[in-house]
Design a protein around this motif. Structure first.
Motif, PDB file in Angstrom:
ATOM      1  N   ALA A  64      -1.251  13.317  -0.682  1.00  0.00           N
ATOM      2  CA  ALA A  64      -2.159  13.271   0.521  1.00  0.00           C
ATOM      3  C   ALA A  64      -2.451  11.865   0.564  1.00  0.00           C
ATOM      4  N   LEU A  65      -2.413  11.029  -0.361  1.00  0.00           N
ATOM      5  CA  LEU A  65      -2.742   9.584  -0.130  1.00  0.00           C
ATOM      6  C   LEU A  65      -1.484   8.604   0.137  1.00  0.00           C
ATOM      7  N   ILE A  66      -0.440   9.192  -0.079  1.00  0.00           N
ATOM      8  CA  ILE A  66       0.625   8.553   0.258  1.00  0.00           C
ATOM      9  C   ILE A  66       0.763   7.768   1.702  1.00  0.00           C
ATOM     10  N   PRO A  67       0.446   8.368   2.760  1.00  0.00           N
ATOM     11  CA  PRO A  67       0.128   7.643   4.177  1.00  0.00           C
ATOM     12  C   PRO A  67      -0.961   6.368   3.842  1.00  0.00           C
ATOM     13  N   THR A  68      -1.827   6.672   3.420  1.00  0.00           N
ATOM     14  CA  THR A  68      -2.727   5.683   3.161  1.00  0.00           C
ATOM     15  C   THR A  68      -2.283   4.305   2.286  1.00  0.00           C
ATOM     16  N   MET A  69      -1.591   4.668   1.379  1.00  0.00           N
ATOM     17  CA  MET A  69      -0.993   3.770   0.734  1.00  0.00           C
ATOM     18  C   MET A  69      -0.022   2.847   1.413  1.00  0.00           C
ATOM     19  N   VAL A  70       0.791   3.425   2.288  1.00  0.00           N
ATOM     20  CA  VAL A  70       1.525   2.817   3.129  1.00  0.00           C
ATOM     21  C   VAL A  70       0.887   1.842   3.944  1.00  0.00           C
ATOM     22  N   GLU A  71      -0.298   2.329   4.409  1.00  0.00           N
ATOM     23  CA  GLU A  71      -1.169   1.739   5.525  1.00  0.00           C
ATOM     24  C   GLU A  71      -1.466   0.556   4.882  1.00  0.00           C
ATOM     25  N   LEU A  72      -2.147   0.785   3.769  1.00  0.00           N
ATOM     26  CA  LEU A  72      -2.718  -0.500   2.927  1.00  0.00           C
ATOM     27  C   LEU A  72      -1.750  -1.607   2.790  1.00  0.00           C
ATOM     28  N   GLY A  73      -0.321  -1.202   2.509  1.00  0.00           N
ATOM     29  CA  GLY A  73       0.635  -1.938   2.314  1.00  0.00           C
ATOM     30  C   GLY A  73       1.129  -2.842   3.440  1.00  0.00           C
ATOM     31  N   ALA A  74       1.135  -2.113   4.698  1.00  0.00           N
ATOM     32  CA  ALA A  74       1.266  -2.504   6.071  1.00  0.00           C
ATOM     33  C   ALA A  74       0.108  -3.879   6.560  1.00  0.00           C
ATOM     34  N   ARG A  75      -1.002  -3.356   5.842  1.00  0.00           N
ATOM     35  CA  ARG A  75      -2.072  -4.629   6.366  1.00  0.00           C
ATOM     36  C   ARG A  75      -2.379  -5.754   5.113  1.00  0.00           C
ATOM     37  N   SER A  76      -1.175  -5.883   4.465  1.00  0.00           N
ATOM     38  CA  SER A  76      -1.171  -6.867   3.024  1.00  0.00           C
ATOM     39  C   SER A  76      -0.626  -8.023   3.729  1.00  0.00           C
ATOM     40  N   GLN A  77      -0.308  -8.146   5.011  1.00  0.00           N
ATOM     41  CA  GLN A  77       0.392  -9.424   5.376  1.00  0.00           C
ATOM     42  C   GLN A  77       1.569  -9.750   4.648  1.00  0.00           C
ATOM     43  N   GLY A  78       2.624  -8.604   4.351  1.00  0.00           N
ATOM     44  CA  GLY A  78       3.520  -8.956   3.852  1.00  0.00           C
ATOM     45  C   GLY A  78       3.672  -9.223   2.253  1.00  0.00           C
ATOM     46  N   ASN A  79       2.504  -8.750   1.657  1.00  0.00           N
ATOM     47  CA  ASN A  79       2.430  -9.290   0.188  1.00  0.00           C
ATOM     48  C   ASN A  79       2.991  -7.819  -0.619  1.00  0.00           C
ATOM     49  N   VAL A  80       2.682  -6.669   0.023  1.00  0.00           N
ATOM     50  CA  VAL A  80       3.422  -5.628  -0.476  1.00  0.00           C
ATOM     51  C   VAL A  80       4.538  -5.008   0.413  1.00  0.00           C
ATOM     52  N   ALA A  81       5.830  -5.470   0.300  1.00  0.00           N
ATOM     53  CA  ALA A  81       6.800  -5.040   1.299  1.00  0.00           C
ATOM     54  C   ALA A  81       7.510  -3.782   0.755  1.00  0.00           C
ATOM     55  N   ARG A  82       7.498  -3.563  -0.574  1.00  0.00           N
ATOM     56  CA  ARG A  82       8.335  -2.438  -1.198  1.00  0.00           C
ATOM     57  C   ARG A  82       7.207  -1.571  -1.862  1.00  0.00           C
ATOM     58  N   ILE A  83       7.237  -0.322  -1.670  1.00  0.00           N
ATOM     59  CA  ILE A  83       6.252   0.608  -2.278  1.00  0.00           C
ATOM     60  C   ILE A  83       7.226   1.683  -2.941  1.00  0.00           C
ATOM     61  N   ALA A  84       6.822   2.082  -4.337  1.00  0.00           N
ATOM     62  CA  ALA A  84       7.568   3.190  -4.804  1.00  0.00           C
ATOM     63  C   ALA A  84       6.210   3.768  -5.338  1.00  0.00           C
ATOM     64  N   VAL A  85       6.518   5.304  -5.164  1.00  0.00           N
ATOM     65  CA  VAL A  85       5.267   6.200  -5.473  1.00  0.00           C
ATOM     66  C   VAL A  85       5.984   7.424  -6.441  1.00  0.00           C
ATOM     67  N   VAL A  86       5.443   7.526  -7.572  1.00  0.00           N
ATOM     68  CA  VAL A  86       5.749   8.543  -8.557  1.00  0.00           C
ATOM     69  C   VAL A  86       4.693   9.785  -7.861  1.00  0.00           C
ATOM     70  N   VAL A  87       5.487  10.957  -7.647  1.00  0.00           N
ATOM     71  CA  VAL A  87       4.914  12.094  -7.255  1.00  0.00           C
ATOM     72  C   VAL A  87       5.126  13.300  -8.336  1.00  0.00           C
ATOM     73  N   ASP A  88       4.017  13.693  -8.873  1.00  0.00           N
ATOM     74  CA  ASP A  88       4.104  14.923  -9.617  1.00  0.00           C
ATOM     75  C   ASP A  88       3.665  15.981  -9.321  1.00  0.00           C
ATOM     76  N   VAL A  89       4.564  16.969  -8.863  1.00  0.00           N
ATOM     77  CA  VAL A  89       4.066  18.095  -7.884  1.00  0.00           C
ATOM     78  C   VAL A  89       3.973  19.251  -9.142  1.00  0.00           C
TER      79      VAL A  89
END
Length: 356
Positions: A107-132
């Motif tokens: 549920a927090l993946i979209p929020t993580m992407v939003e934080l990356g988008a607001r990092s002014q290019g410091n976080v350009a690539r995000i990998a998320v490990v999801v354990d379902v």
């Protein structure tokens, strides 16, 4: 009269600055997020300011006045069977410079992407490990993927697969229970997880079968797919294998080299593999071998063009013979060279070579 005016003026002064602080407050939150991999800090920071009330979209990237438009980071979601190598895949991406978050609630993946988008290019690539590990988590993942698609976020799903036998051996070697086995056996937990992840596996952009791979071979596969600044249009894995050891479960295309004479029955060639020049020449000089190579290379060009049109970025071509030692190895090397000459980034894997 003067007293009332003074009170009204004081009230306006008190209200103004408070509103300003409330508007400025959320813009400072993401600046505290750090790229620490596998720590609780990432998910906690991401979840502290979900911004669900203001209706912000990642694609707009608008914060305070005068802010530049946010750049949406590239997203890779790593999932798959427990024990199939998700942690190894995540560590490989971390070494390649990705911002990796392990065990992030879906549920927090979209929020993580939003934080990356607001990092002014410091976080350009995000990998998320999801354990379902439960139906609710799976439902949350589906909702998050739909949210990302609605926002126009480019995301890829990497699914780590492995056979039941390999998973059982791995769990027994570390003497740990499967997270879903409950009071049952390891195989019960594996079956439950496989059924739970069936739909996600079908949606995956890249499926990697780690049944016969060691840690270094898995890292090599991840490097081949994600290393480099410029991502090619199509990446191919050409895998030789032996039919007597079973078909590769992650193969997109399978071809059979058993129509060619087997060098195993040539005493002077038997000890060598298809990497040997004499064995390779023997295989390629057989009737129909070069014709097959030419025509199948042309067929792969046609298929590759269709894959590009459909947005498929990865293809695994499995080339088989009886034992995966001579014919399939020699033909895999030649076929990979043809693909590389056509501009397709290619990695060669000889799955069963050396098993005899």
């Amino acid at each position: 009269m003067t007293e009332h005016e003074a009170q009204a003026t004081a009230g306006r002064e008190q209200t103004g600055p408070t509103t300003g602080r409330e508007q400025a407050g959320p813009t400072t939150g993401p600046e505290r997020a750090h790229g620490t991999t596998g720590e609780d800090t990432g998910p906690q920071t991401a979840g502290s300011e979900p911004r669900q009330d203001d209706g912000a979209q990642v694609s707009t990237g608008k914060e305070a006045a005068g802010a530049h438009e946010a750049a949406i980071p590239e997203l890779v979601i790593i999932s798959g069977m427990s024990g199939a190598g998700r942690s190894t895949a995540a560590k490989c991406l971390e070494d390649l410079g990705w911002f990796v978050v392990d065990n992030l609630p879906p549920a927090l993946i979209p929020t993580m992407v939003e934080l990356g988008a607001r990092s002014q290019g410091n976080v350009a690539r995000i990998a998320v490990v999801v354990d379902v590990r439960g139906r609710r988590f799976f439902d949350n993942l589906r909702e998050s993927l739909a949210d990302l698609d609605a926002r126009g976020v480019t995301r890829r799903i990497v699914f780590l697969e492995s056979s039941d036998d390999a998973l059982v051996r791995r769990f027994e070697s570390v003497r740990r229970p499967h997270p879903l086995q409950g009071d049952g056996r390891i195989v019960d937990g594996i079956a439950a997880e496989r059924e739970l992840l069936r739909e996600l596996r079908g949606d995956a952009d890249l499926v990697i079968d780690t049944s016969s791979l060691n840690v270094h071979e898995l890292r090599a596969k991840m490097d081949a797919q994600f290393a480099g600044d410029e991502e090619p249009e199509l990446r191919a894995t050409v895998m030789s294998f032996g039919f007597k050891y079973g078909l590769p479960v992650d193969a997109d295309l399978v071809v059979d080299m058993r129509f060619l004479p087997n060098p195993h029955w040539v005493p002077e060639l038997r000890p060598f593999t298809g990497l040997n020049e004499e064995v390779s020449s023997y295989v390629l000089n057989q009737p129909g071998a070069k014709e097959f190579l030419d025509r199948y290379a042309e067929l792969l060009q046609l298929i590759a063009a269709g894959y590009r049109r459909e947005g498929k970025r990865y293809v695994t071509v499995a080339v088989g013979c009886t034992g995966g030692k001579h014919r399939s190895v020699a033909m895999s090397e030649k076929l990979a060279a043809r693909l590389a000459a056509e501009g397709v980034e290619t990695v060669v894997v000889h799955r069963d070579m050396g098993r005899e």
